[in-house]
Design a protein around this motif. Structure first.
Motif, PDB file in Angstrom:
ATOM      1  N   VAL A  59       0.824  -1.210   0.000  1.00  0.00           N
ATOM      2  CA  VAL A  59       0.000   0.000   0.000  1.00  0.00           C
ATOM      3  C   VAL A  59       0.861   1.264   0.000  1.00  0.00           C
ATOM      4  CG1 VAL A  59      -1.740   1.301   1.281  1.00  0.00           C
ATOM      5  CG2 VAL A  59      -1.923  -1.190   1.106  1.00  0.00           C
ATOM      6  N   ASN A  60       1.880   1.302   0.831  1.00  0.00           N
ATOM      7  CA  ASN A  60       2.711   2.505   0.891  1.00  0.00           C
ATOM      8  C   ASN A  60       3.398   2.806  -0.453  1.00  0.00           C
ATOM      9  OD1 ASN A  60       2.063   3.039   3.578  1.00  0.00           O
ATOM     10  ND2 ASN A  60       3.728   1.765   4.370  1.00  0.00           N
ATOM     11  N   PRO A  61       4.027   1.833  -1.122  1.00  0.00           N
ATOM     12  CA  PRO A  61       4.561   2.127  -2.462  1.00  0.00           C
ATOM     13  C   PRO A  61       3.471   2.507  -3.460  1.00  0.00           C
ATOM     14  CG  PRO A  61       5.609   0.160  -1.593  1.00  0.00           C
ATOM     15  CD  PRO A  61       4.471   0.507  -0.669  1.00  0.00           C
ATOM     16  N   LEU A  62       2.267   1.896  -3.311  1.00  0.00           N
ATOM     17  CA  LEU A  62       1.182   2.232  -4.233  1.00  0.00           C
ATOM     18  C   LEU A  62       0.748   3.679  -4.026  1.00  0.00           C
ATOM     19  CD1 LEU A  62      -0.741   1.235  -6.418  1.00  0.00           C
ATOM     20  CD2 LEU A  62      -2.294   0.477  -4.594  1.00  0.00           C
ATOM     21  N   ILE A  63       0.764   4.147  -2.787  1.00  0.00           N
ATOM     22  CA  ILE A  63       0.418   5.546  -2.514  1.00  0.00           C
ATOM     23  C   ILE A  63       1.421   6.476  -3.199  1.00  0.00           C
ATOM     24  CG2 ILE A  63       0.271   7.277  -0.689  1.00  0.00           C
ATOM     25  CD1 ILE A  63      -0.837   5.105   1.152  1.00  0.00           C
ATOM     26  N   LYS A  64       2.738   6.153  -3.080  1.00  0.00           N
ATOM     27  CA  LYS A  64       3.758   6.973  -3.737  1.00  0.00           C
ATOM     28  C   LYS A  64       3.584   6.959  -5.246  1.00  0.00           C
ATOM     29  CE  LYS A  64       7.380   5.060  -1.857  1.00  0.00           C
ATOM     30  NZ  LYS A  64       8.811   4.806  -1.522  1.00  0.00           N
ATOM     31  N   ALA A  65       3.313   5.769  -5.812  1.00  0.00           N
ATOM     32  CA  ALA A  65       3.145   5.678  -7.260  1.00  0.00           C
ATOM     33  C   ALA A  65       1.927   6.459  -7.730  1.00  0.00           C
ATOM     34  CB  ALA A  65       3.023   4.205  -7.674  1.00  0.00           C
ATOM     35  N   THR A  66       0.848   6.407  -6.950  1.00  0.00           N
ATOM     36  CA  THR A  66      -0.366   7.137  -7.327  1.00  0.00           C
ATOM     37  C   THR A  66      -0.135   8.637  -7.267  1.00  0.00           C
ATOM     38  OG1 THR A  66      -1.716   5.316  -6.477  1.00  0.00           O
ATOM     39  CG2 THR A  66      -2.806   7.433  -6.818  1.00  0.00           C
ATOM     40  N   LYS A  67       0.543   9.094  -6.230  1.00  0.00           N
ATOM     41  CA  LYS A  67       0.838  10.507  -6.120  1.00  0.00           C
ATOM     42  C   LYS A  67       1.760  10.987  -7.253  1.00  0.00           C
ATOM     43  CE  LYS A  67      -1.438  11.667  -2.429  1.00  0.00           C
ATOM     44  NZ  LYS A  67      -2.539  12.674  -2.476  1.00  0.00           N
ATOM     45  N   ALA A  68       2.642  10.085  -7.726  1.00  0.00           N
ATOM     46  CA  ALA A  68       3.543  10.460  -8.821  1.00  0.00           C
ATOM     47  C   ALA A  68       2.890  10.305 -10.186  1.00  0.00           C
ATOM     48  CB  ALA A  68       4.810   9.612  -8.764  1.00  0.00           C
ATOM     49  N   GLY A  69       1.691   9.738 -10.232  1.00  0.00           N
ATOM     50  CA  GLY A  69       0.986   9.581 -11.494  1.00  0.00           C
ATOM     51  C   GLY A  69       1.517   8.452 -12.352  1.00  0.00           C
ATOM     52  N   LEU A  70       2.026   7.387 -11.720  1.00  0.00           N
ATOM     53  CA  LEU A  70       2.579   6.268 -12.499  1.00  0.00           C
ATOM     54  C   LEU A  70       1.495   5.345 -13.034  1.00  0.00           C
ATOM     55  CD1 LEU A  70       5.681   5.274 -10.301  1.00  0.00           C
ATOM     56  CD2 LEU A  70       5.614   6.711 -12.344  1.00  0.00           C
ATOM     57  N   GLY A  71       0.375   5.271 -12.391  1.00  0.00           N
ATOM     58  CA  GLY A  71      -0.714   4.423 -12.870  1.00  0.00           C
ATOM     59  C   GLY A  71      -0.481   2.949 -12.647  1.00  0.00           C
ATOM     60  N   LEU A  72       0.165   2.574 -11.544  1.00  0.00           N
ATOM     61  CA  LEU A  72       0.392   1.164 -11.232  1.00  0.00           C
ATOM     62  C   LEU A  72      -0.829   0.588 -10.534  1.00  0.00           C
ATOM     63  CD1 LEU A  72       4.074   1.312  -9.901  1.00  0.00           C
ATOM     64  CD2 LEU A  72       3.271   0.835 -12.223  1.00  0.00           C
ATOM     65  N   THR A  73      -0.969  -0.738 -10.635  1.00  0.00           N
ATOM     66  CA  THR A  73      -2.077  -1.427  -9.982  1.00  0.00           C
ATOM     67  C   THR A  73      -1.552  -2.233  -8.811  1.00  0.00           C
ATOM     68  OG1 THR A  73      -1.879  -3.382 -11.396  1.00  0.00           O
ATOM     69  CG2 THR A  73      -3.293  -1.584 -12.183  1.00  0.00           C
ATOM     70  N   ILE A  74      -2.468  -2.580  -7.928  1.00  0.00           N
ATOM     71  CA  ILE A  74      -2.068  -3.336  -6.747  1.00  0.00           C
ATOM     72  C   ILE A  74      -1.650  -4.751  -7.120  1.00  0.00           C
ATOM     73  CG2 ILE A  74      -4.389  -4.166  -6.212  1.00  0.00           C
ATOM     74  CD1 ILE A  74      -3.697  -3.658  -3.243  1.00  0.00           C
ATOM     75  N   ASN A  75      -2.212  -5.285  -8.196  1.00  0.00           N
ATOM     76  CA  ASN A  75      -1.836  -6.639  -8.632  1.00  0.00           C
ATOM     77  C   ASN A  75      -0.382  -6.679  -9.127  1.00  0.00           C
ATOM     78  OD1 ASN A  75      -4.326  -7.795  -8.044  1.00  0.00           O
ATOM     79  ND2 ASN A  75      -5.180  -7.210 -10.044  1.00  0.00           N
ATOM     80  N   GLN A  76       0.055  -5.630  -9.815  1.00  0.00           N
ATOM     81  CA  GLN A  76       1.444  -5.574 -10.280  1.00  0.00           C
ATOM     82  C   GLN A  76       2.414  -5.567  -9.108  1.00  0.00           C
ATOM     83  OE1 GLN A  76       1.008  -1.983 -12.716  1.00  0.00           O
ATOM     84  NE2 GLN A  76       1.578  -3.184 -14.540  1.00  0.00           N
ATOM     85  N   LEU A  77       2.126  -4.741  -8.126  1.00  0.00           N
ATOM     86  CA  LEU A  77       3.026  -4.645  -6.978  1.00  0.00           C
ATOM     87  C   LEU A  77       3.014  -5.927  -6.154  1.00  0.00           C
ATOM     88  CD1 LEU A  77       2.305  -0.995  -5.761  1.00  0.00           C
ATOM     89  CD2 LEU A  77       4.005  -1.803  -7.402  1.00  0.00           C
ATOM     90  N   GLU A  78       1.830  -6.502  -5.989  1.00  0.00           N
ATOM     91  CA  GLU A  78       1.749  -7.715  -5.176  1.00  0.00           C
ATOM     92  C   GLU A  78       2.442  -8.891  -5.868  1.00  0.00           C
ATOM     93  OE1 GLU A  78      -1.623 -10.335  -2.763  1.00  0.00           O
ATOM     94  OE2 GLU A  78      -2.211  -8.615  -3.999  1.00  0.00           O
ATOM     95  N   SER A  79       2.285  -9.002  -7.177  1.00  0.00           N
ATOM     96  CA  SER A  79       2.947 -10.097  -7.899  1.00  0.00           C
ATOM     97  C   SER A  79       4.473  -9.949  -7.833  1.00  0.00           C
ATOM     98  CB  SER A  79       2.491 -10.120  -9.359  1.00  0.00           C
ATOM     99  OG  SER A  79       2.858  -8.910 -10.019  1.00  0.00           O
ATOM    100  N   HIS A  80       4.960  -8.717  -7.888  1.00  0.00           N
ATOM    101  CA  HIS A  80       6.406  -8.506  -7.788  1.00  0.00           C
ATOM    102  C   HIS A  80       6.896  -8.832  -6.379  1.00  0.00           C
ATOM    103  CE1 HIS A  80      10.322  -6.959  -8.810  1.00  0.00           C
ATOM    104  NE2 HIS A  80      10.283  -6.094  -7.801  1.00  0.00           N
TER     105      HIS A  80
END
Length: 327
Positions: A59-80
């Motif tokens: 969640v914390n990396p997803l928050i940073k990515a969302t704030k930076a406008g990267l457009g990542l999904t939680i499934n991508q981060l969780e699979s990695h």
């Protein structure tokens, strides 16, 4: 009294129940995500717990990515994360690459991270090139003089070749090979001392960064020193080796001469033995001749007189020795 004990028990049970509930239902993390604009369900966070995934690591990396406008999904981060990658480092690298206008997608960043390379450091090196200092490389010019060269190689990371590309050791080895080749092809060590940039131009023109994870920007010669006279040293060693060979052959000839001398002495002794043996047969022959009447007594006496006269003449003809003078 019993009432207070009951209240304490109820409070303890409530605290334990609340702790268990919060461990499975990270309410504060869910609220933080909603406040940051990340839409994630509480059930998804509970499912992460069941999959043995720490929700805060996602969640914390997803928050940073969302704030930076990267457009990542939680499934991508969780699979990695499940693949053993460092999600936070990958997200930081993507943010740094976006700020530096470096084309880098999540799949490549994740592949670089899973390959064991520091993707964030690679992005930083793409922005801020790194200087690799080679060890002292010794090479010999055609005139036999050793030249010691130390170079500084400025490189930056090549994002496209980070997976499967060679590392710093290959760059150092190739630069060292180029230095040895350039110095070795010079007619004199003075040419290298007068134009050290000749090494840089020659080595840089060989395309040494092919197949590596870096792009060589420049090769600068930091130091050039004159070493030993290798040609003279080799000639001295060759002369010393020739000397040892000549001495060995001379010793062999001397040993053969000594052996031949000993052999000749042995032959002289052998011949003297034969002479003594022949002389021992003379009296026997004389006795046999006297007995058989082949020679008479007077003939024998004449022979003895001749021998005595010959011995006297030999004695007179010899030079006087110191002992004779004293007598």
């Amino acid at each position: 009294m019993d009432g207070m004990v009951s209240v304490l028990i109820i409070v303890v049970v409530a605290i334990i129940a609340l702790s268990v509930f919060l461990s499975f239902f990270p309410i504060m993390l869910w609220i933080s995500a909603l406040a940051s604009g990340v839409r994630i369900g509480i059930i998804t966070l509970v499912a992460m717990r069941l999959r043995r995934v720490t929700p805060s690591r996602i969640v914390n990396p997803l928050i940073k990515a969302t704030k930076a406008g990267l457009g990542l999904t939680i499934n991508q981060l969780e699979s990695h994360f499940l693949a053993g990658g460092n999600v936070d480092r990958v997200v930081n690298a993507l943010i740094a690459a976006q700020r530096a206008n470096i084309p880098l997608v999540f799949e490549r960043a994740a592949a670089i991270d899973l390959a064991g390379r520091d993707v964030l450091q690679a992005v930083q090196m793409s922005v801020n090139p790194r200087v690799i200092e080679t060890p002292i490389v010794a090479a010999v010019a055609k005139d036999g003089i050793e030249v010691k060269v130390k170079a500084r190689v400025t490189v930056r990371a090549n994002i496209e070749r980070l997976v499967g590309g060679a590392g710093e050791e290959t760059i150092i080895a190739r630069v060292g090979e180029g230095i040895v080749t350039t110095v070795g092809s010079s007619n004199s060590h003075k040419d290298v001392l007068e134009n050290p940039d000749m090494i840089s131009r020659t080595v840089l023109g060989k395309g040494l960064d092919a197949g590596t994870a870096f792009e060589i920007l420049s090769i600068d010669i930091a130091d050039v020193d004159v070493g030993k006279n290798i040609g003279a040293h080799l000639q001295t060693e060759q002369a010393e080796a020739d000397k040892r060979i000549a001495q060995a052959k001379a010793e062999e000839r001397r040993a053969m001469a000594v052996a031949q001398e000993q052999e000749m002495k042995a032959r002289v002794v052998e011949m003297r033995a034969k002479v003594v043996e022949s002389e021992s047969q003379v009296p026997l022959a004389m006795a046999d001749a006297l007995k058989s009447g082949k020679i008479g007594v007077m003939d024998y006496m004449n022979l003895k007189n001749i021998e005595a006269d010959t011995q006297m003449r030999n004695t007179i003809g010899k030079p006087d020795t110191p002992n004779d003078k004293d007598n």
